[in-house]
Scaffold this motif. Structure first.
Motif, mmCIF file in Angstrom:
data_model
loop_
_atom_site.group_PDB
_atom_site.id
_atom_site.type_symbol
_atom_site.label_atom_id
_atom_site.label_comp_id
_atom_site.label_asym_id
_atom_site.label_seq_id
_atom_site.Cartn_x
_atom_site.Cartn_y
_atom_site.Cartn_z
ATOM 1 N N ALA A 216 31.434 -69.136 -13.131
ATOM 2 C CA ALA A 216 30.326 -69.989 -13.649
ATOM 3 C C ALA A 216 29.104 -70.278 -12.766
ATOM 4 O O ALA A 216 28.008 -70.247 -12.859
ATOM 5 C CB ALA A 216 30.762 -70.970 -14.489
ATOM 6 N N VAL A 217 29.683 -70.769 -11.589
ATOM 7 C CA VAL A 217 29.017 -71.345 -10.557
ATOM 8 C C VAL A 217 28.105 -70.194 -10.055
ATOM 9 O O VAL A 217 26.721 -70.208 -9.850
ATOM 10 C CB VAL A 217 29.887 -72.033 -9.420
ATOM 11 N N ALA A 218 28.682 -68.908 -9.738
ATOM 12 C CA ALA A 218 28.275 -67.841 -8.839
ATOM 13 C C ALA A 218 27.042 -67.390 -9.990
ATOM 14 O O ALA A 218 25.939 -66.842 -9.766
ATOM 15 C CB ALA A 218 29.272 -66.810 -8.916
ATOM 16 N N ASP A 219 27.204 -67.434 -11.144
ATOM 17 C CA ASP A 219 26.382 -66.795 -12.277
ATOM 18 C C ASP A 219 25.071 -67.752 -12.252
ATOM 19 O O ASP A 219 23.818 -67.290 -12.157
ATOM 20 C CB ASP A 219 26.921 -67.184 -13.693
ATOM 21 N N GLN A 220 25.076 -69.022 -12.015
ATOM 22 C CA GLN A 220 24.107 -70.090 -11.838
ATOM 23 C C GLN A 220 23.241 -69.717 -10.391
ATOM 24 O O GLN A 220 22.015 -69.689 -10.529
ATOM 25 C CB GLN A 220 24.267 -71.378 -11.893
ATOM 26 N N ARG B 145 10.560 -61.109 5.352
ATOM 27 C CA ARG B 145 11.602 -61.830 4.474
ATOM 28 C C ARG B 145 12.743 -62.080 5.013
ATOM 29 O O ARG B 145 13.264 -61.105 5.515
ATOM 30 C CB ARG B 145 11.565 -61.347 2.916
ATOM 31 N N PRO B 146 13.493 -63.127 4.660
ATOM 32 C CA PRO B 146 14.967 -63.012 4.958
ATOM 33 C C PRO B 146 15.775 -61.936 4.671
ATOM 34 O O PRO B 146 15.370 -61.227 3.505
ATOM 35 C CB PRO B 146 15.387 -64.467 4.652
ATOM 36 N N GLU B 147 16.960 -61.701 5.060
ATOM 37 C CA GLU B 147 17.654 -60.781 4.369
ATOM 38 C C GLU B 147 18.245 -60.922 3.043
ATOM 39 O O GLU B 147 18.457 -62.126 2.800
ATOM 40 C CB GLU B 147 19.040 -60.387 5.295
ATOM 41 N N PRO B 148 18.365 -60.105 2.152
ATOM 42 C CA PRO B 148 18.740 -60.613 0.617
ATOM 43 C C PRO B 148 20.059 -61.126 0.688
ATOM 44 O O PRO B 148 20.914 -60.525 1.416
ATOM 45 C CB PRO B 148 18.566 -59.281 0.122
ATOM 46 N N THR B 149 20.446 -61.916 -0.159
ATOM 47 C CA THR B 149 21.649 -62.592 -0.609
ATOM 48 C C THR B 149 22.446 -61.565 -1.096
ATOM 49 O O THR B 149 22.138 -61.166 -2.319
ATOM 50 C CB THR B 149 21.537 -63.905 -1.130
ATOM 51 N N THR B 150 23.572 -61.669 -0.558
ATOM 52 C CA THR B 150 24.512 -60.419 -1.145
ATOM 53 C C THR B 150 25.536 -61.059 -2.272
ATOM 54 O O THR B 150 25.511 -62.307 -2.068
ATOM 55 C CB THR B 150 25.238 -59.800 -0.189
ATOM 56 N N GLU B 151 26.260 -60.081 -2.719
ATOM 57 C CA GLU B 151 27.186 -60.844 -3.683
ATOM 58 C C GLU B 151 28.161 -61.512 -3.114
ATOM 59 O O GLU B 151 28.937 -62.640 -3.670
ATOM 60 C CB GLU B 151 27.829 -59.820 -4.837
ATOM 61 N N LEU C 233 27.099 -64.988 -2.282
ATOM 62 C CA LEU C 233 27.024 -65.845 -3.579
ATOM 63 C C LEU C 233 28.424 -66.390 -3.938
ATOM 64 O O LEU C 233 28.733 -67.611 -4.130
ATOM 65 C CB LEU C 233 26.617 -65.228 -4.899
ATOM 66 N N GLU C 234 29.400 -65.514 -3.917
ATOM 67 C CA GLU C 234 30.515 -65.925 -4.184
ATOM 68 C C GLU C 234 31.017 -67.126 -2.928
ATOM 69 O O GLU C 234 31.879 -67.975 -3.526
ATOM 70 C CB GLU C 234 31.668 -64.621 -4.051
ATOM 71 N N LEU C 235 31.093 -66.792 -1.879
ATOM 72 C CA LEU C 235 31.325 -67.740 -0.957
ATOM 73 C C LEU C 235 30.473 -69.033 -1.107
ATOM 74 O O LEU C 235 31.142 -70.416 -0.786
ATOM 75 C CB LEU C 235 31.007 -67.249 0.520
ATOM 76 N N THR C 236 29.278 -69.212 -1.415
ATOM 77 C CA THR C 236 28.635 -70.304 -1.652
ATOM 78 C C THR C 236 29.120 -70.987 -2.825
ATOM 79 O O THR C 236 29.354 -72.205 -2.736
ATOM 80 C CB THR C 236 27.289 -70.118 -2.009
ATOM 81 N N ALA C 237 29.626 -70.283 -4.205
ATOM 82 C CA ALA C 237 30.368 -70.690 -4.953
ATOM 83 C C ALA C 237 31.612 -71.442 -4.816
ATOM 84 O O ALA C 237 31.671 -72.550 -5.293
ATOM 85 C CB ALA C 237 30.644 -69.683 -5.968
ATOM 86 N N GLU C 238 32.478 -70.839 -4.094
ATOM 87 C CA GLU C 238 33.531 -71.305 -3.560
ATOM 88 C C GLU C 238 33.492 -72.480 -2.808
ATOM 89 O O GLU C 238 34.196 -73.649 -2.935
ATOM 90 C CB GLU C 238 34.416 -70.419 -2.670
ATOM 91 N N THR C 239 32.565 -72.627 -1.995
ATOM 92 C CA THR C 239 32.226 -73.831 -1.104
ATOM 93 C C THR C 239 31.803 -75.081 -1.861
ATOM 94 O O THR C 239 32.212 -76.045 -1.392
ATOM 95 C CB THR C 239 31.056 -73.411 0.118
ATOM 96 N N LEU C 240 30.799 -74.738 -2.960
ATOM 97 C CA LEU C 240 30.531 -75.893 -3.584
ATOM 98 C C LEU C 240 31.438 -76.430 -4.329
ATOM 99 O O LEU C 240 31.699 -77.631 -4.560
ATOM 100 C CB LEU C 240 29.220 -75.328 -4.582
ATOM 101 N N LEU C 241 32.529 -75.745 -5.065
ATOM 102 C CA LEU C 241 33.622 -76.153 -5.668
ATOM 103 C C LEU C 241 34.568 -76.727 -4.914
ATOM 104 O O LEU C 241 35.097 -78.161 -5.216
ATOM 105 C CB LEU C 241 34.311 -75.204 -6.491
ATOM 106 N N ALA C 242 34.909 -76.204 -3.391
ATOM 107 C CA ALA C 242 35.528 -77.156 -2.467
ATOM 108 C C ALA C 242 34.937 -78.375 -2.118
ATOM 109 O O ALA C 242 35.661 -79.250 -2.088
ATOM 110 C CB ALA C 242 35.561 -76.301 -1.271
ATOM 111 N N LEU C 243 33.332 -78.510 -2.084
ATOM 112 C CA LEU C 243 33.020 -79.554 -1.816
ATOM 113 C C LEU C 243 33.110 -80.712 -2.982
ATOM 114 O O LEU C 243 33.474 -81.958 -2.612
ATOM 115 C CB LEU C 243 31.470 -79.474 -1.676
#
Length: 214
Positions: free
Chosen positions: A137-141, A160-166, A169-179
């Motif tokens: 759900a977090v990754a979808d947002q 432009r910066p390098e495009p964000t990969t899948e 996004l998954e690592l960011t989602a996991e990091t946000l939930l860990a936070l």
């Protein structure tokens, strides 16, 4: 004429008694006798609805998930329309924090069940599934934030910066939930106030999504 009893209501009453015990003393203190006493019922009546402690616990985990889903729905419903993906993501994450009495109790019960899940394969599987659903759900947002940012970009020859990969996004989602899990612990311990926890969350949301919006 005998009074008709709402079975779902009785089950919820028993579950709420179980929750109070688990929140105060942990899952190991839960027994049919203790739950019956806390609920103000006879042992036989509790056993009419739940044949064993394990059956009670499994029902309670389902009820816990429903409570969490309800908190998330209320948080999303409270957003002004139309809500941006970033606002939606923030509301989702805020709903996971123990910011009031009810969410604090639910979080304490969740921790008690988590400890039991470390030695209970069935509960562990349910916890992993729930966490996977939250991560998705977090990754979808995050994808929606990235999609909106791309739509808003104007043609340019600027690098432009390098495009964000899948994977990003998954690592960011996991990091946000860990936070959020860490903030929840600090809130329960009284290390952070709700205002401090939200300030930390907002700061991290800003930094972690910056690359998606430029």
């Amino acid at each position: 004429m005998p009074k008709r009893v709402d079975h779902d209501q009785r089950r919820r009453q028993i579950t709420e008694a179980l929750w109070r015990i688990a929140a105060e003393r942990g899952i190991e203190a839960v027994s049919i006798r203790e739950v019956a006493t806390e609920a103000g019922m006879s042992i036989g009546l509790v056993q009419h609805f739940f044949a064993s402690k394990d059956e009670m616990l499994m029902f309670a985990t389902s009820h816990l998930r429903e409570k969490l889903e309800g908190r998330i729905r209320r948080g999303l419903t409270a957003l002004p329309e139309p809500a941006t993906p970033l606002e939606t993501l923030r509301a989702l994450l805020v709903a996971l924090l123990p910011l009031d009495h009810d969410s604090r109790e639910e979080t304490l019960v969740g921790i008690a069940f988590f400890i039991r899940a470390l030695n209970d394969p069935v509960l562990a599987t349910r916890y992993r599934q729930g966490r996977d659903q939250l991560t998705a759900a977090v990754a979808d947002q995050l994808r929606a934030i990235r999609r909106d940012a791309k739509t808003d970009l104007e043609p340019t020859t600027e690098t432009r910066p390098e495009p964000t990969t899948e994977t990003d996004l998954e690592l960011t989602a996991e990091t946000l939930l860990a936070l959020v899990e860490g903030l929840a612990s600090d809130l329960l311990l009284g290390r952070h106030s709700p205002q401090q926890a939200l300030r930390i969350l907002d700061h991290h949301l800003q930094t972690s999504t910056r690359g998606l919006t430029r």
